[in-house]
Design a protein around this motif. Structure first.
Motif, PDB file in Angstrom:
ATOM      1  N   MET A   1       0.870  -1.235   0.105  1.00 39.08           N
ATOM      2  CA  MET A   1       0.026  -0.157  -0.046  1.00 39.08           C
ATOM      3  C   MET A   1       0.931   1.309   0.182  1.00 39.08           C
ATOM      4  O   MET A   1       0.472   2.264  -0.520  1.00 39.08           O
ATOM      5  N   ARG A   2       1.983   1.159   0.662  1.00 39.58           N
ATOM      6  CA  ARG A   2       2.759   2.304   0.736  1.00 39.58           C
ATOM      7  C   ARG A   2       3.597   2.815  -0.770  1.00 39.58           C
ATOM      8  O   ARG A   2       3.698   3.887  -0.837  1.00 39.58           O
ATOM      9  N   ARG A   3       3.323   1.846  -1.928  1.00 38.33           N
ATOM     10  CA  ARG A   3       4.153   2.059  -3.033  1.00 38.33           C
ATOM     11  C   ARG A   3       2.845   2.525  -4.102  1.00 38.33           C
ATOM     12  O   ARG A   3       3.143   2.223  -5.204  1.00 38.33           O
ATOM     13  N   ILE A   4       1.802   2.638  -3.786  1.00 37.46           N
ATOM     14  CA  ILE A   4       0.684   2.760  -4.620  1.00 37.46           C
ATOM     15  C   ILE A   4       0.073   4.481  -4.450  1.00 37.46           C
ATOM     16  O   ILE A   4      -0.149   4.981  -3.213  1.00 37.46           O
ATOM     17  N   ARG A   5       0.041   4.979  -5.672  1.00 37.99           N
ATOM     18  CA  ARG A   5      -0.409   6.464  -5.701  1.00 37.99           C
ATOM     19  C   ARG A   5      -1.784   6.459  -6.552  1.00 37.99           C
ATOM     20  O   ARG A   5      -1.614   5.971  -7.751  1.00 37.99           O
ATOM     21  N   ASN A   6      -2.610   7.115  -6.105  1.00 42.53           N
ATOM     22  CA  ASN A   6      -3.794   7.641  -6.819  1.00 42.53           C
ATOM     23  C   ASN A   6      -3.884   8.871  -7.419  1.00 42.53           C
ATOM     24  O   ASN A   6      -3.861   9.675  -6.344  1.00 42.53           O
ATOM     25  N   VAL A   7      -3.577   9.103  -8.868  1.00 42.14           N
ATOM     26  CA  VAL A   7      -3.826  10.643  -9.156  1.00 42.14           C
ATOM     27  C   VAL A   7      -4.646  11.003 -10.212  1.00 42.14           C
ATOM     28  O   VAL A   7      -5.013  10.161 -10.842  1.00 42.14           O
ATOM     29  N   GLY A   8      -5.590  11.682  -9.785  1.00 45.06           N
ATOM     30  CA  GLY A   8      -6.601  12.170 -10.649  1.00 45.06           C
ATOM     31  C   GLY A   8      -6.104  13.829 -11.160  1.00 45.06           C
ATOM     32  O   GLY A   8      -5.628  14.417 -10.474  1.00 45.06           O
ATOM     33  N   ILE A   9      -6.109  14.152 -12.673  1.00 41.05           N
ATOM     34  CA  ILE A   9      -5.776  15.109 -13.108  1.00 41.05           C
ATOM     35  C   ILE A   9      -7.028  16.030 -13.346  1.00 41.05           C
ATOM     36  O   ILE A   9      -7.747  15.532 -14.245  1.00 41.05           O
ATOM     37  N   LEU A  10      -7.194  17.145 -12.565  1.00 37.62           N
ATOM     38  CA  LEU A  10      -8.319  17.912 -12.953  1.00 37.62           C
ATOM     39  C   LEU A  10      -7.912  19.327 -13.234  1.00 37.62           C
ATOM     40  O   LEU A  10      -7.272  19.821 -12.736  1.00 37.62           O
ATOM     41  N   ALA A  11      -8.527  19.971 -14.309  1.00 41.10           N
ATOM     42  CA  ALA A  11      -8.155  21.342 -14.674  1.00 41.10           C
ATOM     43  C   ALA A  11      -9.450  21.760 -15.774  1.00 41.10           C
ATOM     44  O   ALA A  11     -10.065  20.925 -16.049  1.00 41.10           O
ATOM     45  N   HIS A  12      -9.334  22.899 -16.037  1.00 44.96           N
ATOM     46  CA  HIS A  12     -10.336  23.518 -17.331  1.00 44.96           C
ATOM     47  C   HIS A  12      -9.664  22.950 -18.496  1.00 44.96           C
ATOM     48  O   HIS A  12      -8.766  22.436 -18.806  1.00 44.96           O
ATOM     49  N   ILE A  13     -10.640  23.040 -19.569  1.00 44.11           N
ATOM     50  CA  ILE A  13     -10.499  22.654 -20.792  1.00 44.11           C
ATOM     51  C   ILE A  13      -9.329  23.116 -21.387  1.00 44.11           C
ATOM     52  O   ILE A  13      -8.859  24.312 -21.412  1.00 44.11           O
ATOM     53  N   ASN A  14      -8.498  22.534 -22.332  1.00 52.19           N
ATOM     54  CA  ASN A  14      -7.333  22.682 -22.860  1.00 52.19           C
ATOM     55  C   ASN A  14      -6.164  23.337 -22.024  1.00 52.19           C
ATOM     56  O   ASN A  14      -5.318  23.886 -22.345  1.00 52.19           O
ATOM     57  N   THR A  80       3.242   1.962  -7.959  1.00 53.51           N
ATOM     58  CA  THR A  80       2.398   1.664  -8.895  1.00 53.51           C
ATOM     59  C   THR A  80       1.276   3.049  -8.967  1.00 53.51           C
ATOM     60  O   THR A  80       1.169   3.390  -7.803  1.00 53.51           O
ATOM     61  N   PHE A  81       1.002   3.562 -10.171  1.00 55.06           N
ATOM     62  CA  PHE A  81       0.337   4.817 -10.167  1.00 55.06           C
ATOM     63  C   PHE A  81      -1.093   4.219 -10.642  1.00 55.06           C
ATOM     64  O   PHE A  81      -1.184   3.590 -11.733  1.00 55.06           O
ATOM     65  N   ASN A  82      -2.281   4.748 -10.092  1.00 51.27           N
ATOM     66  CA  ASN A  82      -3.583   4.674 -10.643  1.00 51.27           C
ATOM     67  C   ASN A  82      -3.891   6.191 -11.244  1.00 51.27           C
ATOM     68  O   ASN A  82      -4.168   6.951 -10.393  1.00 51.27           O
ATOM     69  N   LEU A  83      -3.833   6.187 -12.559  1.00 53.64           N
ATOM     70  CA  LEU A  83      -3.998   7.451 -12.948  1.00 53.64           C
ATOM     71  C   LEU A  83      -5.519   7.921 -13.633  1.00 53.64           C
ATOM     72  O   LEU A  83      -6.011   6.981 -14.479  1.00 53.64           O
ATOM     73  N   ILE A  84      -6.153   8.866 -13.250  1.00 54.75           N
ATOM     74  CA  ILE A  84      -7.453   9.124 -14.057  1.00 54.75           C
ATOM     75  C   ILE A  84      -7.340  10.658 -14.702  1.00 54.75           C
ATOM     76  O   ILE A  84      -6.869  11.694 -14.168  1.00 54.75           O
ATOM     77  N   ASP A  85      -7.534  10.460 -16.176  1.00 51.57           N
ATOM     78  CA  ASP A  85      -7.520  11.667 -16.771  1.00 51.57           C
ATOM     79  C   ASP A  85      -9.067  11.993 -17.049  1.00 51.57           C
ATOM     80  O   ASP A  85      -9.949  11.249 -17.381  1.00 51.57           O
TER      81      ASP A  85
END
Length: 96
Positions: A1-14, A80-85
């Protein structure tokens, strides 16, 4: 669990959310070539409509391992990265 990162990328369009996602995949060794939103060949924007319009409509998630830093002990596991675009256009904020 210490080596898992959950990353969500949030921002406006473009703002470059999908571009950052594609760069992370390239530098992690998941892809050989960085996809381009303008060329319609990104991994994260997989729907035909997303590729044609050059915008993210659906959130996309992917998991990948990030290599250890050079010189790190071989016994240290990769991260390990769990990435959400996510979409940035106001019409698709319900997806987020």
């Amino acid at each position: 669990m210490r080596r898992i990162r959950n990353v969500g990328i949030l921002a406006h369009i473009n703002a470059g959310k999908t571009t950052v996602s594609e760069r992370m995949l390239k530098h992690a060794g998941m892809t050989r070539v960085m996809g381009s939103v303008d060329d319609g060949d990104t991994v994260m924007d997989f729907m035909d409509q997303e590729r044609e319009r050059g915008i993210t409509i659906n959130s996309a998630a992917i998991s990948f391992s990030w290599p250890n830093a050079a010189g790190a002990e071989p016994t240290v596991p990769e991260t390990t990265f769990n990435l959400i675009d996510t979409p940035g256009h106001v019409d698709f904020t319900f997806e987020v």
